[in-house]
Design an enzyme around this catalytic site. Structure first.
Site, PDB file in Angstrom:
ATOM      1  N   ARG A 233       0.836  -1.187   0.000  1.00 59.09           N
ATOM      2  CA  ARG A 233       0.000   0.000   0.000  1.00 59.09           C
ATOM      3  C   ARG A 233       0.879   1.248   0.000  1.00 59.09           C
ATOM      4  O   ARG A 233       1.969   1.244   0.555  1.00 59.09           O
ATOM      5  CB  ARG A 233      -0.879   0.036   1.252  1.00 59.09           C
ATOM      6  CG  ARG A 233      -2.107  -0.853   1.186  1.00 59.09           C
ATOM      7  CD  ARG A 233      -2.958  -0.709   2.415  1.00 59.09           C
ATOM      8  NE  ARG A 233      -2.295  -1.187   3.598  1.00 59.09           N
ATOM      9  CZ  ARG A 233      -1.761  -0.431   4.533  1.00 59.09           C
ATOM     10  NH1 ARG A 233      -1.840   0.888   4.451  1.00 59.09           N
ATOM     11  NH2 ARG A 233      -1.163  -0.952   5.571  1.00 59.09           N
TER      12      ARG A 233
ATOM     13  N   TYR B  30      -1.360  -3.508  -6.738  1.00 61.86           N
ATOM     14  CA  TYR B  30      -1.045  -4.364  -5.588  1.00 61.86           C
ATOM     15  C   TYR B  30      -2.030  -4.234  -4.426  1.00 61.86           C
ATOM     16  O   TYR B  30      -2.371  -3.122  -4.010  1.00 61.86           O
ATOM     17  CB  TYR B  30       0.364  -4.031  -5.067  1.00 61.86           C
ATOM     18  CG  TYR B  30       0.994  -5.179  -4.306  1.00 61.86           C
ATOM     19  CD1 TYR B  30       1.732  -6.153  -4.984  1.00 61.86           C
ATOM     20  CD2 TYR B  30       0.848  -5.312  -2.931  1.00 61.86           C
ATOM     21  CE1 TYR B  30       2.300  -7.210  -4.306  1.00 61.86           C
ATOM     22  CE2 TYR B  30       1.415  -6.375  -2.244  1.00 61.86           C
ATOM     23  CZ  TYR B  30       2.148  -7.321  -2.940  1.00 61.86           C
ATOM     24  OH  TYR B  30       2.715  -8.386  -2.262  1.00 61.86           O
TER      25      TYR B  30
ATOM     26  N   LYS C 249      -9.512  -2.578   1.971  1.00 63.90           N
ATOM     27  CA  LYS C 249      -9.302  -1.404   2.827  1.00 63.90           C
ATOM     28  C   LYS C 249     -10.127  -0.209   2.350  1.00 63.90           C
ATOM     29  O   LYS C 249     -10.601   0.582   3.161  1.00 63.90           O
ATOM     30  CB  LYS C 249      -7.815  -1.023   2.846  1.00 63.90           C
ATOM     31  CG  LYS C 249      -6.871  -2.164   3.150  1.00 63.90           C
ATOM     32  CD  LYS C 249      -7.028  -2.723   4.541  1.00 63.90           C
ATOM     33  CE  LYS C 249      -5.915  -3.728   4.793  1.00 63.90           C
ATOM     34  NZ  LYS C 249      -5.997  -4.407   6.072  1.00 63.90           N
TER      35      LYS C 249
ATOM     36  N   HIS D 213     -10.653  -2.629  11.671  1.00 64.51           N
ATOM     37  CA  HIS D 213      -9.521  -3.406  11.166  1.00 64.51           C
ATOM     38  C   HIS D 213      -9.232  -4.536  12.165  1.00 64.51           C
ATOM     39  O   HIS D 213      -8.254  -4.485  12.901  1.00 64.51           O
ATOM     40  CB  HIS D 213      -8.322  -2.454  11.046  1.00 64.51           C
ATOM     41  CG  HIS D 213      -7.160  -3.021  10.310  1.00 64.51           C
ATOM     42  ND1 HIS D 213      -5.869  -2.596  10.528  1.00 64.51           N
ATOM     43  CD2 HIS D 213      -7.073  -3.982   9.361  1.00 64.51           C
ATOM     44  CE1 HIS D 213      -5.048  -3.254   9.736  1.00 64.51           C
ATOM     45  NE2 HIS D 213      -5.742  -4.098   9.024  1.00 64.51           N
TER      46      HIS D 213
ATOM     47  N   SER E 195      -1.289  -3.607  10.256  1.00 65.81           N
ATOM     48  CA  SER E 195      -0.958  -4.554   9.189  1.00 65.81           C
ATOM     49  C   SER E 195       0.343  -5.283   9.499  1.00 65.81           C
ATOM     50  O   SER E 195       1.303  -4.683   9.991  1.00 65.81           O
ATOM     51  CB  SER E 195      -0.800  -3.811   7.866  1.00 65.81           C
ATOM     52  OG  SER E 195      -2.012  -3.211   7.496  1.00 65.81           O
TER      53      SER E 195
ATOM     54  N   CYS F 229       1.085  -7.567  11.734  1.00 63.93           N
ATOM     55  CA  CYS F 229       1.419  -7.789  13.152  1.00 63.93           C
ATOM     56  C   CYS F 229       0.878  -9.135  13.631  1.00 63.93           C
ATOM     57  O   CYS F 229       0.733  -9.367  14.833  1.00 63.93           O
ATOM     58  CB  CYS F 229       0.851  -6.687  14.032  1.00 63.93           C
ATOM     59  SG  CYS F 229       1.827  -5.180  14.002  1.00 63.93           S
TER      60      CYS F 229
ATOM     61  N   ASP G 109      -9.003  -9.989   9.135  1.00 62.40           N
ATOM     62  CA  ASP G 109      -8.555  -8.621   8.839  1.00 62.40           C
ATOM     63  C   ASP G 109      -9.602  -7.539   9.114  1.00 62.40           C
ATOM     64  O   ASP G 109      -9.254  -6.466   9.575  1.00 62.40           O
ATOM     65  CB  ASP G 109      -8.111  -8.527   7.378  1.00 62.40           C
ATOM     66  CG  ASP G 109      -7.275  -7.288   7.086  1.00 62.40           C
ATOM     67  OD1 ASP G 109      -6.463  -6.897   7.949  1.00 62.40           O
ATOM     68  OD2 ASP G 109      -7.431  -6.697   6.007  1.00 62.40           O
TER      69      ASP G 109
ATOM     70  N   ARG H 117       2.669 -11.964  -0.479  1.00 62.64           N
ATOM     71  CA  ARG H 117       1.363 -12.334   0.052  1.00 62.64           C
ATOM     72  C   ARG H 117       0.811 -13.604  -0.585  1.00 62.64           C
ATOM     73  O   ARG H 117       1.191 -13.985  -1.685  1.00 62.64           O
ATOM     74  CB  ARG H 117       0.364 -11.200  -0.243  1.00 62.64           C
ATOM     75  CG  ARG H 117       0.721  -9.860   0.384  1.00 62.64           C
ATOM     76  CD  ARG H 117       0.103  -9.725   1.743  1.00 62.64           C
ATOM     77  NE  ARG H 117       0.516  -8.531   2.463  1.00 62.64           N
ATOM     78  CZ  ARG H 117      -0.133  -8.061   3.518  1.00 62.64           C
ATOM     79  NH1 ARG H 117      -1.214  -8.667   3.968  1.00 62.64           N
ATOM     80  NH2 ARG H 117       0.299  -7.004   4.167  1.00 62.64           N
TER      81      ARG H 117
HETATM   82  O1  SAT Z   1      -2.439  -4.449   1.018  1.00 61.72           O
HETATM   83  S1  SAT Z   1      -3.430  -4.603   2.098  1.00 61.72           S
HETATM   84  O2  SAT Z   1      -3.892  -3.289   2.550  1.00 61.72           O
HETATM   85  O3  SAT Z   1      -4.577  -5.359   1.629  1.00 61.72           O
HETATM   86  C1  SAT Z   1      -2.732  -5.449   3.393  1.00 61.72           C
HETATM   87  C2  SAT Z   1      -2.512  -4.680   4.633  1.00 61.72           C
HETATM   88  O4  SAT Z   1      -1.832  -3.675   4.631  1.00 61.72           O
HETATM   89  O5  SAT Z   1      -3.025  -5.108   5.684  1.00 61.72           O
HETATM   90 MN    MN Z   2      -4.996  -5.442   7.433  1.00 55.92          MN
END
Ligand code: SAT
Ligand code: MN
Length: 605
Positions: free
Chosen positions: A73, A215, A224, A244, A266, A268, A291, A386
């Site tokens: 991100r 991405y 998100k 979240h 994110s 963690c 998530d 990922r």
């Molecule tokens: O790239 S994402 O936002 O889907 C993953 C994350 O940052 O938790």
């Molecule tokens: Mn997340």
């Protein structure tokens, strides 16, 4: 499906306008079928954008390598374009919506030349459920289409649910790389340079416009962008919560179950926690989500949570049989891997997978890579590589994970990566104090966002800093006010946890992973009215004997983990008062300053 077959007039018009602006070669409305998924996969394999993995070892799995500039991100290119800057607040990037739409319209003009425009109708939440929200994403990326197939519910059944005039969140997405006549991607991941990337949200009109990145959260707009940034605004206006948070189910040896939701920044370990295999005998943990949670009050006054997603977009590095057995099982088939390493026998590998690779690998940049025991070379898998995998394949998935009514939440967890000060677990004194704890969450930065310095502590209240679609000070107020919708006994209890404590010589104090079940057990018992706690200036804490200590943790270390580090907390107070709370100006609820003063007084006693 053909565009002209669409029943929904507003949707049809919106697509036609986009076609005129973006000028794709073709338009294709996704039906969400397995055949569609296969056809697009095969097409990308042929184009050299995807690699099919070993059919025996990883049936139905693909590997993608993104452009090295497009691996996470991009928070500094993410915008909340509300009508006023004040509405977006000081922690969001803001551009005037009229100006931003002008800039992006110019970028979108002709941006799909030489490409197909895919129209993806998707549902966040089970199709037709009263809490589900429908979105439609227009994209020129087939990679996005197949990822959306896994992460959301896609296709004709969503159009049916939408009917002729249902509401949907319109989402534009383009990789921002039009093709000239005869030009092809030539096997390289298409995207635009950083300064042309925009991940934009228009909260008042509930629109999402994304440009330039292919991405993760930049491109899979249900996640998100819709389920958090836009949904948080809807939730504020409609009196619910879009968070979240992972959702897990925990069952004690007597068969009694409770549901816990937890917010962590994110990368963690939310996915690991949601799929945890308990190390304490007789206890069971099952997964509802890893998530995002949408929470609404039920008629009984309790908060019920649904997972609006249908898949997991998990961080690969560090995932192993030991750290996350259930994730390793989930990703055995029908999974999309992005930016992990490739082995000679066409399987995947990453740092922390639990075994050494055999022979040479191809790293995430496509180059030969030789394993070095001393770990002197750059990682073979990108730190934010990922897997995209269906939730239904997870061995620990709870049978009620798609229940349209959601599951009743007994406890909220807030946590982050903190090497010092923050104890293993802390219980809030009441709801308001829990909101205070959520508002001061800090974490060492991970690789999930491109533009942050990995390792530094940043305050990430409620783990929502990058994901709240409005002013964070108003978000705190919303959390305070929502308690008035029910009675205090019906509200979830709130906990602060920290699995990431270190000694001064940089060793982990707590084993984490399956042993986190020991902390969950105490939380379960507290919610059940049986667990013991002592009051401290920072909140309620378990006495030393209230948590089953793992064999690998000494009594001495346990004491450190569960002690109030007065010096450390006074520094926290100082940092919050000087650097954190002032950011929110007069939007910060005064109750939170009062609790900060109260905590300081208690610590100085
Ligand atoms: O790239 S994402 O936002 O889907 C993953 C994350 O940052 O938790
Ligand atoms: Mn997340």
């Amino acid at each position: 499906m053909e565009l002209k077959e669409l029943k929904h007039k507003k949707l049809k018009k919106w697509i036609e306008d986009a076609v005129e602006l973006m000028q794709p070669d073709n338009v294709y409305v996704c039906d969400g079928s397995k055949t569609e998924y296969e056809r697009l996969s095969e097409q990308m394999v042929k184009e050299g954008l995807a690699i099919r993995l070993n059919a025996q070892k990883r049936p139905g799995c693909l590997l993608f390598r993104s452009d090295p500039s497009d691996v996470a991100r991009v928070e500094n290119r993410t915008f909340i374009a509300s009508r006023t800057q004040d509405a977006a607040g000081p922690t969001n990037n803001w551009i005037d919506p009229v100006e931003l739409k002008q800039t992006m319209t110019d970028l979108y003009r002709g941006c799909m030349r030489g490409r197909t425009m895919y129209v993806i109708p998707f549902s966040m939440g089970p199709v037709g459920s009263p809490i589900a929200k429908i979105g439609v994403e227009i994209t020129d990326s087939a990679y996005v289409v197949i990822n959306m197939h896994i992460m959301t519910r896609v296709g004709t059944r969503v159009l049916d649910a939408l009917g002729g005039d249902g509401e949907f969140v319109p989402c534009y997405h383009s990789v921002g790389k039009p093709l000239k006549k005869g030009e092809s991607d030539n096997g390289t991941w298409p995207c635009a340079p950083l300064e042309k990337k925009y991940i934009s949200h228009f909260p008042e009109t509930r629109e999402i416009w994304s440009y330039g990145s292919g991405y993760g959260g930049n491109a899979l707009l249900g996640k998100k962008c819709l389920a958090l940034r836009i949904a948080s605004v809807m939730a504020r206006d409609e009196g619910w919560l879009a968070e979240h948070m992972l959702i897990l189910k925990i069952t004690n040896p007597q068969g009694k179950a409770k549901y816990i939701a937890g917010a962590f920044p994110s990368a963690c370990g939310k996915t690991n926690l949601a799929m945890l295999v308990p190390t304490i005998p007789g206890w069971k943990v099952e997964t509802v989500g890893d998530d995002i949670a949408w929470l609404k009050f039920g008629s009984d006054g309790r908060l019920y949570a649904i997972n609006p997603e249908a898949g997991f977009f998990g961080v690969a590095p560090g995932t192993s049989e030991e750290s996350n057995y259930n994730a390793m099982k989930t990703i055995e088939k029908n999974t999309i891997f992005t930016n992990v390493a490739l082995t000679k026998d066409m399987d995947v590998w990453w740092e922390g997978i639990g075994y050494e690779p055999e022979g040479t690998l191809i790293d995430w940049t496509g180059k030969e890579w030789v394993y070095d025991k001393n770990k002197n070379n750059a990682p073979a898998a990108h730190p934010n590589s990922r897997f995209t995998t269906p939730a239904s394949q997870c061995p620990s998935i709870a049978h009620e994970w798609e229940d349209p009514n959601g599951v009743p939440i007994s406890a909220f967890l807030f946590g982050g990566r903190r090497a010092h000060t923050i104890p293993l677990v802390l219980e809030s004194k009441n709801w308001l104090h829990g909101v205070f704890l959520g508002s001061i969450v800090g974490s060492e930065v991970t690789a999930a966002a491109l533009d942050l310095k990995v390792g530094q502590v940043r305050r990430d209240p409620f783990a929502m800093l990058p994901f709240c679609g409005y002013h964070m000070g108003d978000y705190f107020k919303h959390w305070i006010h929502i308690a008035r919708k029910t009675t205090p006994d019906k509200l979830p209890k709130i906990y602060f946890v920290n699995w990431f404590r270190k000694t001064d010589d940089d060793k982990w104090l707590w084993p984490g992973y399956g042993d986190n079940s020991r902390v969950l057990k105490w939380i379960f018992e507290r919610c059940d009215g049986s667990g013991k706690a002592v009051e401290t200036p920072i909140g309620n804490m378990p006495p030393l004997d209230a948590i089953d200590r793992p064999a690998s943790v000494s009594a001495q270390d346990m004491e450190i983990l569960l002690k109030v580090d007065t010096e450390g907390w006074l520094q926290e107070v100082d940092d919050i008062r000087r650097n954190h709370y002032p950011k929110f100006g007069d939007h910060l609820p005064k109750e939170l300053y009062e609790l900060l003063d109260e905590m300081e007084k208690g610590l100085r006693k």
